[in-house]
Design an enzyme around this catalytic site. Structure first.
Site, PDB file in Angstrom:
ATOM      1  N   ASP A  78       2.857   5.955  -6.783  1.00  0.00           N
ATOM      2  CA  ASP A  78       4.048   5.586  -6.462  1.00  0.00           C
ATOM      3  C   ASP A  78       5.442   5.750  -7.217  1.00  0.00           C
ATOM      4  O   ASP A  78       6.901   5.512  -6.854  1.00  0.00           O
ATOM      5  CB  ASP A  78       4.140   4.717  -5.400  1.00  0.00           C
ATOM      6  N   ARG A 114      -2.483  10.073 -11.735  1.00  0.00           N
ATOM      7  CA  ARG A 114      -1.121  10.854 -10.915  1.00  0.00           C
ATOM      8  C   ARG A 114      -0.019  10.893 -10.554  1.00  0.00           C
ATOM      9  O   ARG A 114       0.210  11.569 -10.622  1.00  0.00           O
ATOM     10  CB  ARG A 114      -2.003  10.862  -8.908  1.00  0.00           C
ATOM     11  N   HIS A 159       0.657  -1.354  -0.037  1.00  0.00           N
ATOM     12  CA  HIS A 159       0.033   0.083   0.486  1.00  0.00           C
ATOM     13  C   HIS A 159       1.532   1.002  -0.296  1.00  0.00           C
ATOM     14  O   HIS A 159       1.949   1.324  -0.699  1.00  0.00           O
ATOM     15  CB  HIS A 159      -0.972  -0.196   0.826  1.00  0.00           C
TER      16      HIS A 159
HETATM   17  N1  HAX Z   1       5.338  -6.128 -10.408  1.00  0.00           N
HETATM   18  C1  HAX Z   1       5.102  -7.771 -11.071  1.00  0.00           C
HETATM   19  N2  HAX Z   1       4.406  -8.407 -10.407  1.00  0.00           N
HETATM   20  C2  HAX Z   1       3.119  -7.688 -10.237  1.00  0.00           C
HETATM   21  C3  HAX Z   1       2.845  -6.733 -10.417  1.00  0.00           C
HETATM   22  C4  HAX Z   1       3.484  -5.570 -10.280  1.00  0.00           C
HETATM   23  N3  HAX Z   1       3.993  -4.228 -10.529  1.00  0.00           N
HETATM   24  N4  HAX Z   1       1.464  -6.377 -10.350  1.00  0.00           N
HETATM   25  C5  HAX Z   1       0.751  -7.219  -9.651  1.00  0.00           C
HETATM   26  N5  HAX Z   1       1.837  -8.289 -10.192  1.00  0.00           N
HETATM   27  C6  HAX Z   1       1.016  -9.505 -10.196  1.00  0.00           C
HETATM   28  C7  HAX Z   1       1.168  -9.788  -8.662  1.00  0.00           C
HETATM   29  O1  HAX Z   1       1.900  -9.767  -7.960  1.00  0.00           O
HETATM   30  C8  HAX Z   1      -0.056 -11.378  -9.214  1.00  0.00           C
HETATM   31  O2  HAX Z   1       0.657 -12.321  -9.392  1.00  0.00           O
HETATM   32  P1  HAX Z   1       0.775 -13.863  -8.338  1.00  0.00           P
HETATM   33  O3  HAX Z   1      -0.570 -13.916  -9.334  1.00  0.00           O
HETATM   34  O4  HAX Z   1       2.024 -14.112  -8.181  1.00  0.00           O
HETATM   35  O5  HAX Z   1       0.727 -13.007  -6.831  1.00  0.00           O
HETATM   36  C9  HAX Z   1      -0.267 -10.827 -10.594  1.00  0.00           C
HETATM   37  O6  HAX Z   1       0.466 -10.282 -10.873  1.00  0.00           O
HETATM   38  C10 HAX Z   1      -1.989 -10.172 -10.730  1.00  0.00           C
HETATM   39  O7  HAX Z   1      -2.171  -9.459  -9.571  1.00  0.00           O
HETATM   40  P2  HAX Z   1      -2.888  -7.863  -9.420  1.00  0.00           P
HETATM   41  O8  HAX Z   1      -4.398  -8.803  -9.760  1.00  0.00           O
HETATM   42  O9  HAX Z   1      -2.599  -7.303 -10.832  1.00  0.00           O
HETATM   43  O10 HAX Z   1      -2.762  -7.027  -8.572  1.00  0.00           O
HETATM   44  P3  HAX Z   1      -3.417  -7.320  -7.070  1.00  0.00           P
HETATM   45  O11 HAX Z   1      -4.695  -6.453  -7.466  1.00  0.00           O
HETATM   46  O12 HAX Z   1      -3.777  -8.530  -6.611  1.00  0.00           O
HETATM   47  O13 HAX Z   1      -1.962  -6.550  -7.114  1.00  0.00           O
HETATM   48  C11 HAX Z   1      -0.555  -4.700  -6.387  1.00  0.00           C
HETATM   49  C12 HAX Z   1      -2.527  -4.957  -6.880  1.00  0.00           C
HETATM   50  C13 HAX Z   1      -0.652  -2.519  -6.426  1.00  0.00           C
HETATM   51  C14 HAX Z   1      -0.397  -4.828  -4.638  1.00  0.00           C
HETATM   52  C15 HAX Z   1       0.423  -4.589  -7.138  1.00  0.00           C
HETATM   53  O14 HAX Z   1      -0.105  -4.398  -8.538  1.00  0.00           O
HETATM   54  C16 HAX Z   1       1.587  -4.536  -6.725  1.00  0.00           C
HETATM   55  O15 HAX Z   1       2.519  -5.657  -5.922  1.00  0.00           O
HETATM   56  N6  HAX Z   1       2.239  -3.550  -7.227  1.00  0.00           N
HETATM   57  C17 HAX Z   1       3.768  -3.061  -6.710  1.00  0.00           C
HETATM   58  C18 HAX Z   1       3.180  -2.755  -5.447  1.00  0.00           C
HETATM   59  C19 HAX Z   1       2.545  -1.382  -5.733  1.00  0.00           C
HETATM   60  O16 HAX Z   1       3.033  -0.521  -6.561  1.00  0.00           O
HETATM   61  N7  HAX Z   1       2.162  -1.051  -4.844  1.00  0.00           N
HETATM   62  C20 HAX Z   1       1.419  -0.228  -4.860  1.00  0.00           C
HETATM   63  C21 HAX Z   1      -0.079   0.112  -5.023  1.00  0.00           C
HETATM   64  C22 HAX Z   1      -0.463   1.686  -4.969  1.00  0.00           C
HETATM   65  C23 HAX Z   1      -0.764   2.298  -3.904  1.00  0.00           C
HETATM   66  O17 HAX Z   1      -1.985   1.289  -2.794  1.00  0.00           O
HETATM   67  N8  HAX Z   1      -0.292   2.952  -3.190  1.00  0.00           N
HETATM   68  O18 HAX Z   1      -0.541   3.428  -1.843  1.00  0.00           O
END
Ligand code: HAX
Length: 425
Positions: free
Chosen positions: A364, A318, A263
């Site tokens: 981010d 953003r 997050h």
């Molecule tokens: N890099 C690599 N793999 C990624 C990814 C990324 N940036 N984004 C998603 N995936 C992967 C997930 O890990 C997941 O893999 P598994 O099936 O092996 O678990 C798969 O793709 C499906 O995920 P998703 O459904 O697209 O994404 P989620 O809704 O589960 O998660 C996240 C959303 C933001 C947590 C995820 O995209 C992520 O981990 N991103 C990197 C961290 C990040 O930037 N977080 C900030 C988000 C913004 C926010 O809330 N800020 O507060």
């Protein structure tokens, strides 16, 4: 208390009436169905919360009370709080009145600083923020009024008072945490001539001869203000508040969720990622080198920070706002140039991997590089900035929840045994 209270008191009866009418006519209509997959998968896509302050459109991004966030980038954060809470932007007199209220509070008492200074040096700034907010809980008017027997229709009023008090103190608290955590020197007292965001920038104490860092801070505070109510910090705040815990308890709880790496902490991770690239390649790598670096990151089982989103399916506006600010003011900065090149390379890499539902940058991906550029280099502090901004959304949602009489949160849970029996597994 500012004229906000008067204005809200006129809007609340109408809002309550509207909700009662909708409940009467459509109370038994189905909003969403939940599959076992969704139940296990973080309730993704299950429509089960009401949120008046903002919505996140998968393609258009954050929309605050009907205003796409990209159209609010030249507004002050306090104007955006007004919008979140009341559904309209303030006029000049209304803004001045609200700013006057925000400036009317005395600086924080010394005991707060003693608590924070007593913490070991390796305490994370987000833990300090959460502890600092809890240290202010004794100021809660909501708790006092509740203990005196306040009636339910009146809950919103002291919740608003607590919210504005907390909001007024947050920049000083957060800036003090920066000064203590980084050992940069004495605390800087608020300057009553400055706006809310400008004052926060000033109290951090970084050199800002052209006022651009203060501009970046205002932009940062606007862009992170809210993201509807299903994200971890907003939902946590709502759940804690639904037990009629006051704003201090609720926001502190929500910010503990914001401190998680998936997050709010992602902006810290994102800058660490940019720095790692910069160190490894001793500058800005070529697109081909960047692509290989990202592929290696994925191969090692890590995510690419700043990319992907639970709801968004396009480039986060953003991110666009920060990217535009960077192109205008920091185009020569090597870390920012890496942000720019990653934007060109990462979506293709993530599409190639075929896992992430969104391969595009979220908020981010770029903010850390800009903060770094202006000398705010302690990236474990970045989530605190996010928290100060997000408090605007959390607090306005809390006030509205109390105004509409939202009950205690209590979904039903089931056991695996129930699942097996029910599906005949
Ligand atoms: N890099 C690599 N793999 C990624 C990814 C990324 N940036 N984004 C998603 N995936 C992967 C997930 O890990 C997941 O893999 P598994 O099936 O092996 O678990 C798969 O793709 C499906 O995920 P998703 O459904 O697209 O994404 P989620 O809704 O589960 O998660 C996240 C959303 C933001 C947590 C995820 O995209 C992520 O981990 N991103 C990197 C961290 C990040 O930037 N977080 C900030 C988000 C913004 C926010 O809330 N800020 O507060």
């Amino acid at each position: 208390m500012s004229k906000i209270k008067e204005k809200l008191s006129h809007k609340i009866p109408q809002l309550r009436e509207e909700i009662q009418e909708l409940l009467k006519n459509y109370g038994d209509k189905v909003v969403s169905e939940v599959t076992f997959q969704q139940m296990f998968g973080g309730m993704r896509g299950v429509k089960s919360l009401l949120c008046e302050t903002s919505i996140v459109d998968p393609d258009k991004g954050l929309i605050v009370r009907g205003h796409p966030i990209i159209e609010l980038v030249d507004r002050l954060p306090e104007e955006v709080f007004y919008l979140l809470l009341l559904g309209e932007l303030p006029g000049k007199a209304e803004l001045e009145d609200f700013q006057k209220t925000l400036k009317s509070y005395d600086p924080l008492e010394d005991y707060v600083w003693k608590v924070l200074k007593a913490l070991p040096k390796d305490t994370h700034p987000m833990a300090m923020l959460s502890i600092g907010i809890l240290a202010l809980e004794r100021k809660s008017i909501f708790r006092k009024k509740y203990d005196e027997g306040m009636h339910k229709p009146d809950y919103w009023d002291p919740m608003l008072e607590d919210s504005i008090t907390l909001l007024a103190h947050l920049p000083e608290l957060a800036a003090g945490i920066y000064r203590i955590h980084t050992g940069k020197g004495d605390l800087i007292k608020p300057d009553k001539n400055l706006d809310w965001g400008g004052n926060y920038a000033y109290m951090l104490g970084l050199p800002d001869p052209k006022g651009r860092f203060a501009d970046l801070m205002r932009l940062y505070l606007v862009l992170h203000c809210d993201h509807e109510s299903g994200n971890v910090s907003a939902m946590t705040t709502h759940v804690v508040g639904s037990a009629l815990s006051d704003a201090y308890y609720s926001v502190s709880g929500g910010l503990n969720g914001l401190a998680g790496p998936l997050h709010g902490l992602a902006n810290q991770e994102s800058l660490a990622f940019l720095r790692e690239i910069h160190d490894k390649f001793k500058g800005v790598p070529s697109d081909e080198q960047l692509k290989q670096f990202c592929l290696d990151t994925l191969k090692s089982g890590k995510v690419i920070p700043g990319y992907g989103h639970a709801v968004l399916r396009q480039t986060d506006p953003r991110f666009t706002a920060f990217h535009n600010f960077g192109l205008k003011h920091c185009g020569h900065d090597e870390i920012f140039r890496i942000v720019d090149r990653l934007f060109a390379v990462v979506p293709g890499v993530l599409i190639g991997q075929g896992k992430a539902k969104s391969p595009y940058p979220n908020v981010d991906a770029g903010s850390g590089a800009l903060l770094w550029h202006y000398g705010l280099k302690e990236f474990d502090y970045y989530t605190v900035l996010f928290g100060v901004s997000r408090a605007m959304g959390l607090l306005s949602q809390l006030v509205i929840s109390r105004a509409i009489g939202a009950p205690i949160f209590r979904p039903k849970s089931v056991s695996l045994d129930w699942v097996k029996k029910t599906f005949g597994a």
